[in-house]
Write an enzyme that holds these catalytic residues in place. Sequence first.
Site, PDB file in Angstrom:
ATOM      1  N   ASP A  73     -31.213  23.405  -8.766  1.00 25.97           N
ATOM      2  CA  ASP A  73     -31.010  24.437  -9.778  1.00 25.97           C
ATOM      3  C   ASP A  73     -32.041  25.527  -9.524  1.00 25.97           C
ATOM      4  O   ASP A  73     -33.217  25.222  -9.297  1.00 25.97           O
ATOM      5  CB  ASP A  73     -31.158  23.874 -11.196  1.00 25.97           C
ATOM      6  CG  ASP A  73     -30.449  24.766 -12.209  1.00 25.97           C
ATOM      7  OD1 ASP A  73     -29.246  25.040 -12.018  1.00 25.97           O
ATOM      8  OD2 ASP A  73     -31.094  25.220 -13.163  1.00 25.97           O
ATOM      9  N   GLY A 156     -26.834  36.958  -4.457  1.00 22.14           N
ATOM     10  CA  GLY A 156     -27.455  37.028  -5.780  1.00 22.14           C
ATOM     11  C   GLY A 156     -28.400  38.218  -5.910  1.00 22.14           C
ATOM     12  O   GLY A 156     -28.045  39.364  -5.629  1.00 22.14           O
TER      13      GLY A 156
END
Length: 196
Positions: A73, A156
């Site tokens: 994560d 991203g």
Amino acid sequence: MPRLSGRLVVASHNAGKVREIGALLAPLGVEAISAGELGLPEPEETETTFVGNAALKARAAAEASGLPALSDDSGLEVFALGGDPGVYSARWAGPNRDFAAAMRRVWDELQRGGGDLSARFVCVLALAQPGGSVETFEGEARGQIVWPPRGDKGFGYDPIFRADGQTLTFGEMSHDEKLPLTHRARAFEKLLAALK
Ligand code: IMP
């Protein structure tokens, strides 16, 4: 101390992450299988920390498969924004994964602050055993937010992040240039050290 041998589930449905993690695990003689290949459901990320979400994903995959499971994560924390977007990094891009809009939001919100542009990428890897134990390993890459976005090689938030000591943004670097500087590589170093 975690142990690894034989098969391991990579608790991700993201083919790119599975490939990278598989390559990093290959020298250990571990065979990586993705949660997607096993048809495991993707749990909702309901926690408010990287550690919480990484542990939740790894635990769910270990329980469903009966095998050790590794999850990742990650996200961008901007200090002047109190750590935002943080665990919500993917969600700031919305359902269409519009990172141009997410980067613009970071910059717009920074205009209301005092000029501190420091930020960091964070990655937490979680290794869960089917018996229930979970270990987490955290890596960070510190740097600054730049504007306008530069480079189209990464993904991203890469075009607005310049790591400390670098002149190029992550978006301007090749994969091989960026990888050793990343939060993910640093979290992996800690995981590999714990496995030795
Ligand atoms: P997740 O861990 O797959 O939920 O991803 C979190 C989000 O953080 C990604 O969608 C990216 O927007 C962002 N992120 C994580 N690592 C990086 C990176 O290395 N570069 C750019 N963005 C990243």
